[in-house]
Design a protein around this motif. Sequence first.
Motif, PDB file in Angstrom:
ATOM      1  N   TYR A 125      56.319  63.243 -33.897  1.00 48.22           N
ATOM      2  CA  TYR A 125      56.042  62.051 -33.088  1.00 48.22           C
ATOM      3  C   TYR A 125      57.250  61.123 -33.054  1.00 48.22           C
ATOM      4  O   TYR A 125      57.614  60.587 -31.999  1.00 48.22           O
ATOM      5  CB  TYR A 125      54.834  61.280 -33.625  1.00 48.22           C
ATOM      6  N   THR A 126      57.881  60.942 -34.207  1.00 50.63           N
ATOM      7  CA  THR A 126      59.035  60.050 -34.286  1.00 50.63           C
ATOM      8  C   THR A 126      60.199  60.587 -33.460  1.00 50.63           C
ATOM      9  O   THR A 126      60.840  59.839 -32.710  1.00 50.63           O
ATOM     10  CB  THR A 126      59.457  59.855 -35.756  1.00 50.63           C
ATOM     11  N   GLU A 141      54.447  54.934 -25.341  1.00 45.93           N
ATOM     12  CA  GLU A 141      53.257  54.215 -25.817  1.00 45.93           C
ATOM     13  C   GLU A 141      52.257  55.190 -26.439  1.00 45.93           C
ATOM     14  O   GLU A 141      51.673  54.905 -27.486  1.00 45.93           O
ATOM     15  CB  GLU A 141      52.595  53.439 -24.675  1.00 45.93           C
ATOM     16  N   HIS A 142      52.063  56.327 -25.803  1.00 47.06           N
ATOM     17  CA  HIS A 142      51.136  57.341 -26.317  1.00 47.06           C
ATOM     18  C   HIS A 142      51.612  57.848 -27.688  1.00 47.06           C
ATOM     19  O   HIS A 142      50.813  57.968 -28.625  1.00 47.06           O
ATOM     20  CB  HIS A 142      51.010  58.492 -25.322  1.00 47.06           C
ATOM     21  N   LEU A 143      52.899  58.146 -27.800  1.00 48.83           N
ATOM     22  CA  LEU A 143      53.448  58.606 -29.076  1.00 48.83           C
ATOM     23  C   LEU A 143      53.329  57.527 -30.156  1.00 48.83           C
ATOM     24  O   LEU A 143      53.041  57.826 -31.322  1.00 48.83           O
ATOM     25  CB  LEU A 143      54.915  59.020 -28.901  1.00 48.83           C
ATOM     26  N   PHE A 144      53.525  56.276 -29.769  1.00 47.07           N
ATOM     27  CA  PHE A 144      53.387  55.166 -30.715  1.00 47.07           C
ATOM     28  C   PHE A 144      51.953  55.086 -31.238  1.00 47.07           C
ATOM     29  O   PHE A 144      51.726  54.920 -32.444  1.00 47.07           O
ATOM     30  CB  PHE A 144      53.792  53.854 -30.035  1.00 47.07           C
ATOM     31  N   VAL A 145      50.982  55.241 -30.350  1.00 49.80           N
ATOM     32  CA  VAL A 145      49.572  55.216 -30.757  1.00 49.80           C
ATOM     33  C   VAL A 145      49.263  56.392 -31.685  1.00 49.80           C
ATOM     34  O   VAL A 145      48.565  56.233 -32.696  1.00 49.80           O
ATOM     35  CB  VAL A 145      48.642  55.213 -29.520  1.00 49.80           C
ATOM     36  N   LEU A 146      49.787  57.570 -31.370  1.00 47.21           N
ATOM     37  CA  LEU A 146      49.590  58.731 -32.244  1.00 47.21           C
ATOM     38  C   LEU A 146      50.169  58.473 -33.631  1.00 47.21           C
ATOM     39  O   LEU A 146      49.535  58.770 -34.650  1.00 47.21           O
ATOM     40  CB  LEU A 146      50.237  59.978 -31.627  1.00 47.21           C
ATOM     41  N   ALA A 177      47.446  55.366 -40.140  1.00 50.08           N
ATOM     42  CA  ALA A 177      46.176  54.748 -40.547  1.00 50.08           C
ATOM     43  C   ALA A 177      45.344  55.714 -41.383  1.00 50.08           C
ATOM     44  O   ALA A 177      44.737  55.326 -42.390  1.00 50.08           O
ATOM     45  CB  ALA A 177      45.390  54.286 -39.319  1.00 50.08           C
ATOM     46  N   VAL A 178      45.329  56.982 -40.988  1.00 46.79           N
ATOM     47  CA  VAL A 178      44.602  57.996 -41.763  1.00 46.79           C
ATOM     48  C   VAL A 178      45.238  58.142 -43.136  1.00 46.79           C
ATOM     49  O   VAL A 178      44.551  58.165 -44.160  1.00 46.79           O
ATOM     50  CB  VAL A 178      44.576  59.358 -41.023  1.00 46.79           C
TER      51      VAL A 178
END
Length: 87
Positions: A36-37, A52-57, A63-64
């Motif tokens: 992702y990074t 934005e999608h990658l940032f949310v992922l 968070a997990v």
Amino acid sequence: MNLGKLREETDRGAKAAALLRNDLLIEAFDTLEAQYTTAWAESPARDVDGREHLFVLLKSLRAVKQHLPTVVETGKLAERQLHQTSK
């Protein structure tokens, strides 16, 4: 908190601790975070939605990862309470 709930929290904590020691899960978290990074860093400037999608992922993955130690600590607290009530 009742004894059943304390036992449940203790069990959940032990399971979360086992997950945090699981080599396959550790590898999955590390691999996904790196993917992702890298994808985010290499995305074209015009691909705002993609970034934005990658940032949310990435935020969701983190968070997990942060949730599991919280479950472990809750389990430890429940275990202490169980020991105190059995005295």
